[in-house]
Design an enzyme around this catalytic site. Structure first.
Site, PDB file in Angstrom:
ATOM      1  N   GLY A  13       0.732  -1.195   0.062  1.00  0.00           N
ATOM      2  CA  GLY A  13      -0.242  -0.078   0.147  1.00  0.00           C
ATOM      3  C   GLY A  13       0.911   1.230  -0.061  1.00  0.00           C
ATOM      4  N   SER A  19       2.077   8.282   1.592  1.00  0.00           N
ATOM      5  CA  SER A  19       1.174   7.381   2.241  1.00  0.00           C
ATOM      6  C   SER A  19       1.636   6.678   3.400  1.00  0.00           C
ATOM      7  CB  SER A  19       1.604   6.034   1.126  1.00  0.00           C
ATOM      8  OG  SER A  19       1.119   6.212  -0.093  1.00  0.00           O
ATOM      9  N   ILE A  20       0.356   6.422   4.150  1.00  0.00           N
ATOM     10  CA  ILE A  20       0.306   5.825   5.700  1.00  0.00           C
ATOM     11  C   ILE A  20       1.446   4.694   5.626  1.00  0.00           C
ATOM     12  CG2 ILE A  20      -0.838   4.815   7.523  1.00  0.00           C
ATOM     13  CD1 ILE A  20      -3.400   6.504   6.410  1.00  0.00           C
ATOM     14  N   VAL A  65      -4.220  -6.557  -5.823  1.00  0.00           N
ATOM     15  CA  VAL A  65      -4.745  -7.595  -4.723  1.00  0.00           C
ATOM     16  C   VAL A  65      -6.109  -7.952  -4.873  1.00  0.00           C
ATOM     17  CG1 VAL A  65      -3.519  -6.563  -2.512  1.00  0.00           C
ATOM     18  CG2 VAL A  65      -5.798  -5.568  -3.120  1.00  0.00           C
ATOM     19  N   ILE A  92      -4.391  -0.780   2.387  1.00  0.00           N
ATOM     20  CA  ILE A  92      -5.007  -0.579   0.919  1.00  0.00           C
ATOM     21  C   ILE A  92      -6.621  -0.583   0.898  1.00  0.00           C
ATOM     22  CG2 ILE A  92      -5.750  -2.306  -1.019  1.00  0.00           C
ATOM     23  CD1 ILE A  92      -2.982  -3.389  -0.959  1.00  0.00           C
ATOM     24  N   TYR A 156     -18.655   8.882   2.443  1.00  0.00           N
ATOM     25  CA  TYR A 156     -17.814   7.817   2.635  1.00  0.00           C
ATOM     26  C   TYR A 156     -18.379   6.601   2.240  1.00  0.00           C
ATOM     27  CZ  TYR A 156     -13.459   5.116   4.502  1.00  0.00           C
ATOM     28  OH  TYR A 156     -12.602   4.383   4.593  1.00  0.00           O
ATOM     29  N   LYS A 163     -15.124  -1.291   5.236  1.00  0.00           N
ATOM     30  CA  LYS A 163     -14.318  -1.132   6.476  1.00  0.00           C
ATOM     31  C   LYS A 163     -15.021  -1.892   7.543  1.00  0.00           C
ATOM     32  CE  LYS A 163     -10.785   1.438   5.081  1.00  0.00           C
ATOM     33  NZ  LYS A 163      -9.370   0.815   4.853  1.00  0.00           N
ATOM     34  N   THR A 194      -3.495  12.273   2.120  1.00  0.00           N
ATOM     35  CA  THR A 194      -2.741  11.235   1.428  1.00  0.00           C
ATOM     36  C   THR A 194      -3.354  11.097  -0.097  1.00  0.00           C
ATOM     37  OG1 THR A 194      -4.308   9.411   1.859  1.00  0.00           O
ATOM     38  CG2 THR A 194      -2.311   9.883   3.157  1.00  0.00           C
TER      39      THR A 194
HETATM   40  P1  NAD Z   1      -2.571   5.869  -0.266  1.00  0.00           P
HETATM   41  O1  NAD Z   1      -3.445   6.427  -1.688  1.00  0.00           O
HETATM   42  O2  NAD Z   1      -1.515   6.226  -0.295  1.00  0.00           O
HETATM   43  O3  NAD Z   1      -2.649   4.259  -0.115  1.00  0.00           O
HETATM   44  C1  NAD Z   1      -3.786   3.544  -0.802  1.00  0.00           C
HETATM   45  C2  NAD Z   1      -2.899   2.265  -1.387  1.00  0.00           C
HETATM   46  O4  NAD Z   1      -3.750   1.466  -1.890  1.00  0.00           O
HETATM   47  C3  NAD Z   1      -2.153   2.963  -2.621  1.00  0.00           C
HETATM   48  O5  NAD Z   1      -0.833   2.458  -2.548  1.00  0.00           O
HETATM   49  C4  NAD Z   1      -2.808   2.090  -3.926  1.00  0.00           C
HETATM   50  O6  NAD Z   1      -1.967   1.891  -4.773  1.00  0.00           O
HETATM   51  C5  NAD Z   1      -3.415   0.920  -3.212  1.00  0.00           C
HETATM   52  N1  NAD Z   1      -4.243   0.222  -3.922  1.00  0.00           N
HETATM   53  C6  NAD Z   1      -5.579   0.691  -4.184  1.00  0.00           C
HETATM   54  N2  NAD Z   1      -6.063  -0.587  -5.050  1.00  0.00           N
HETATM   55  C7  NAD Z   1      -4.990  -1.472  -4.998  1.00  0.00           C
HETATM   56  C8  NAD Z   1      -5.210  -2.890  -5.562  1.00  0.00           C
HETATM   57  N3  NAD Z   1      -6.154  -3.298  -6.475  1.00  0.00           N
HETATM   58  N4  NAD Z   1      -4.392  -3.655  -5.412  1.00  0.00           N
HETATM   59  C9  NAD Z   1      -3.192  -3.144  -4.647  1.00  0.00           C
HETATM   60  N5  NAD Z   1      -3.134  -2.129  -3.970  1.00  0.00           N
HETATM   61  C10 NAD Z   1      -4.111  -1.302  -4.285  1.00  0.00           C
HETATM   62  O7  NAD Z   1      -3.549   6.454   0.802  1.00  0.00           O
HETATM   63  P2  NAD Z   1      -3.615   6.125   2.400  1.00  0.00           P
HETATM   64  O8  NAD Z   1      -4.437   7.120   3.096  1.00  0.00           O
HETATM   65  O9  NAD Z   1      -2.312   6.067   2.887  1.00  0.00           O
HETATM   66  O10 NAD Z   1      -4.442   4.843   2.754  1.00  0.00           O
HETATM   67  C11 NAD Z   1      -3.910   3.607   3.198  1.00  0.00           C
HETATM   68  C12 NAD Z   1      -5.050   3.075   3.766  1.00  0.00           C
HETATM   69  O11 NAD Z   1      -5.423   3.727   5.263  1.00  0.00           O
HETATM   70  C13 NAD Z   1      -6.177   2.567   3.330  1.00  0.00           C
HETATM   71  O12 NAD Z   1      -6.850   1.419   3.762  1.00  0.00           O
HETATM   72  C14 NAD Z   1      -7.252   3.729   3.730  1.00  0.00           C
HETATM   73  O13 NAD Z   1      -8.507   3.273   3.913  1.00  0.00           O
HETATM   74  C15 NAD Z   1      -6.680   3.745   5.209  1.00  0.00           C
HETATM   75  N6  NAD Z   1      -7.103   5.087   5.746  1.00  0.00           N
HETATM   76  C16 NAD Z   1      -6.647   6.448   5.399  1.00  0.00           C
HETATM   77  C17 NAD Z   1      -7.055   7.456   5.979  1.00  0.00           C
HETATM   78  C18 NAD Z   1      -6.854   8.793   5.506  1.00  0.00           C
HETATM   79  O14 NAD Z   1      -7.584   9.653   5.854  1.00  0.00           O
HETATM   80  N7  NAD Z   1      -5.930   8.955   4.536  1.00  0.00           N
HETATM   81  C19 NAD Z   1      -7.843   7.415   7.536  1.00  0.00           C
HETATM   82  C20 NAD Z   1      -8.183   6.050   7.816  1.00  0.00           C
HETATM   83  C21 NAD Z   1      -7.826   4.994   7.067  1.00  0.00           C
HETATM   84  O1  0WE Z   2     -10.332   5.170   3.340  1.00  0.00           O
HETATM   85  C1  0WE Z   2     -10.244   6.491   2.873  1.00  0.00           C
HETATM   86  C2  0WE Z   2     -10.002   6.566   1.417  1.00  0.00           C
HETATM   87  C3  0WE Z   2     -10.403   5.534   0.681  1.00  0.00           C
HETATM   88  C4  0WE Z   2     -10.517   5.876  -1.084  1.00  0.00           C
HETATM   89  C5  0WE Z   2     -10.250   6.943  -1.399  1.00  0.00           C
HETATM   90  C6  0WE Z   2     -10.439   7.036  -2.843  1.00  0.00           C
HETATM   91  C7  0WE Z   2     -10.143   8.203  -3.721  1.00  0.00           C
HETATM   92  C8  0WE Z   2      -9.743   8.026  -5.200  1.00  0.00           C
HETATM   93  C9  0WE Z   2     -11.014   4.680  -1.700  1.00  0.00           C
HETATM   94  N1  0WE Z   2     -11.336   4.876  -3.072  1.00  0.00           N
HETATM   95  C10 0WE Z   2     -10.832   5.762  -3.718  1.00  0.00           C
HETATM   96  N2  0WE Z   2     -11.150   6.008  -4.823  1.00  0.00           N
HETATM   97  C11 0WE Z   2     -10.833   7.075  -5.862  1.00  0.00           C
HETATM   98  O2  0WE Z   2     -11.009   7.020  -6.953  1.00  0.00           O
HETATM   99  N3  0WE Z   2     -10.216   7.486   3.837  1.00  0.00           N
HETATM  100  C12 0WE Z   2     -10.420   7.062   5.109  1.00  0.00           C
HETATM  101  C13 0WE Z   2      -9.937   8.749   3.350  1.00  0.00           C
HETATM  102  C14 0WE Z   2     -11.467   9.277   3.231  1.00  0.00           C
HETATM  103  O3  0WE Z   2     -12.010   9.038   2.157  1.00  0.00           O
HETATM  104  C15 0WE Z   2     -13.467   9.685   2.273  1.00  0.00           C
HETATM  105  C16 0WE Z   2     -13.586  10.208   3.663  1.00  0.00           C
HETATM  106  C17 0WE Z   2     -12.047  10.054   4.139  1.00  0.00           C
HETATM  107  C18 0WE Z   2     -12.022  10.429   5.444  1.00  0.00           C
HETATM  108  C19 0WE Z   2     -14.308   9.717   1.172  1.00  0.00           C
HETATM  109  C20 0WE Z   2     -15.573  10.494   1.868  1.00  0.00           C
HETATM  110  C21 0WE Z   2     -15.591  11.130   2.864  1.00  0.00           C
HETATM  111  C22 0WE Z   2     -14.531  10.853   3.767  1.00  0.00           C
END
Ligand code: NAD
Ligand code: 0WE
Length: 256
Positions: A13, A19-20, A65, A92, A156, A163, A194
């Site tokens: 991911g 990225s986290i 994945v 992811i 969301y 989730k 991110t």
């Molecule tokens: P990010 O975009 O950096 O990471 C998301 C990753 O998912 C990317 O590396 C992308 O390539 C990967 N991905 C998507 N589809 C895929 C596939 N089919 N196969 C393999 N990899 C795939 O963003 P992030 O914020 O670091 O997100 C990482 C995780 O943290 C996610 O599960 C997200 O839901 C969760 N999260 C994010 C936030 C936020 O606000 N950013 C908050 C809570 C949880």
């Molecule tokens: O889990 C997430 C984001 C996940 C995500 C984000 C995208 C953007 C681009 C999944 N799929 C996609 N597809 C895309 O095409 N978060 C926790 C961050 C997030 O996403 C939101 C939030 C928050 C917070 C979407 C709506 C409302 C709040």
């Protein structure tokens, strides 16, 4: 002496330096872990490769994945190069952009399937191949979740439902894999800017609400999340499994 000396970890991911998963990778590396990375698609490969190489990682493997053959290839390679595995980081999520706006009631069948497959089933698909490699090594599996699994967060939508499935999976996997001394936990992170937050309507407002209402009166960083990830991946959390740990400045506890 690091908390993770001689440990082997695979990180799913990392998309870029925001990225986290990248903050988690750096924290694990700092404590002595040896890391492997996966990426989905050529664009991300170009971003991940220099990051991975900057911390001495030589295993950088393709893995969408949603494809079982690609997941199989990753774990075959890990078995060949490392023999075993100690840590798996799943960070992811994906849903079609059109599903992350408007009514949840308008979610399509295909949109639901895709979000569930990539964001929830993928943890099971990875855990299933990882646990045989974690035999006799006190393994740790972590994943990333969000409060939208248990509260309604506007837009969301289907990701919240995915989730919820992911979090339930953490509990079932923890129950199954406990007998093999493998821990399975999730971190519920607060909102962070991110790639996955780009272009989400109202994201700025969500950050503003957390800053105003959370007990710590601030948003969290990927470094905040990485410190809890380090705890969950190390022996410091030896008695902890099946948990959802909030790294959200306390936002989830607030009622009013
Ligand atoms: P990010 O975009 O950096 O990471 C998301 C990753 O998912 C990317 O590396 C992308 O390539 C990967 N991905 C998507 N589809 C895929 C596939 N089919 N196969 C393999 N990899 C795939 O963003 P992030 O914020 O670091 O997100 C990482 C995780 O943290 C996610 O599960 C997200 O839901 C969760 N999260 C994010 C936030 C936020 O606000 N950013 C908050 C809570 C949880
Ligand atoms: O889990 C997430 C984001 C996940 C995500 C984000 C995208 C953007 C681009 C999944 N799929 C996609 N597809 C895309 O095409 N978060 C926790 C961050 C997030 O996403 C939101 C939030 C928050 C917070 C979407 C709506 C409302 C709040």
């Amino acid at each position: 002496m690091g908390l993770l000396d001689n440990k082997k970890a695979i990180i799913f991911g990392v998309a870029n330096e925001k990225s986290i998963a990248w903050a988690i990778a750096q924290a694990l590396h700092k404590e002595g872990a040896e890391l492997a990375f996966t990426y989905a698609g050529e664009v991300i490969k170009e971003r991940v490769t220099p990051l991975a190489e900057s911390i001495g990682s030589k295993l950088i493997l393709p893995c969408d994945v949603s494809k079982d053959n690609e997941i199989d290839a990753v774990f075959n390679k890990i078995k060949e190069k490392w023999e075993g595995l100690d840590i798996l980081v799943h960070s992811i999520a994906f849903a079609n952009k059109e599903e992350l706006k408007g009514l949840y009631a308008d979610t399509s069948r295909e949109g639901f399937r895709l979000a569930m497959d990539v964001s929830a089933y993928s943890l099971v698909a990875l855990a299933k191949r990882a646990y045989p490699l974690m035999e006799g090594r006190s393994g740790s599996i972590i994943t990333m979740t969000y409060l939208g699994s248990e509260r309604v967060i506007p837009n969301y939508n289907v990701m919240g439902v995915a989730k919820a499935a992911l979090e339930a999976s953490v509990r079932y996997l923890a129950s199954d894999l406990g007998q093999k001394k493998i821990k399975v936990n999730a971190i519920s992170a607060g909102p962070i800017r991110t790639l996955a937050a780009m272009g989400i309507g109202g994201f700025r407002e969500i950050l503003g609400v957390v800053e105003q209402k959370s007990p710590l009166k601030r948003n969290v960083t990927t470094e905040d999340v990485a410190k809890t990830a380090l705890y969950l991946c190390s022996d410091l959390s030896s008695g902890v499994t099946g948990e959802i740990i909030y790294v959200d400045a306390g936002y989830n506890i607030v009622g009013m």
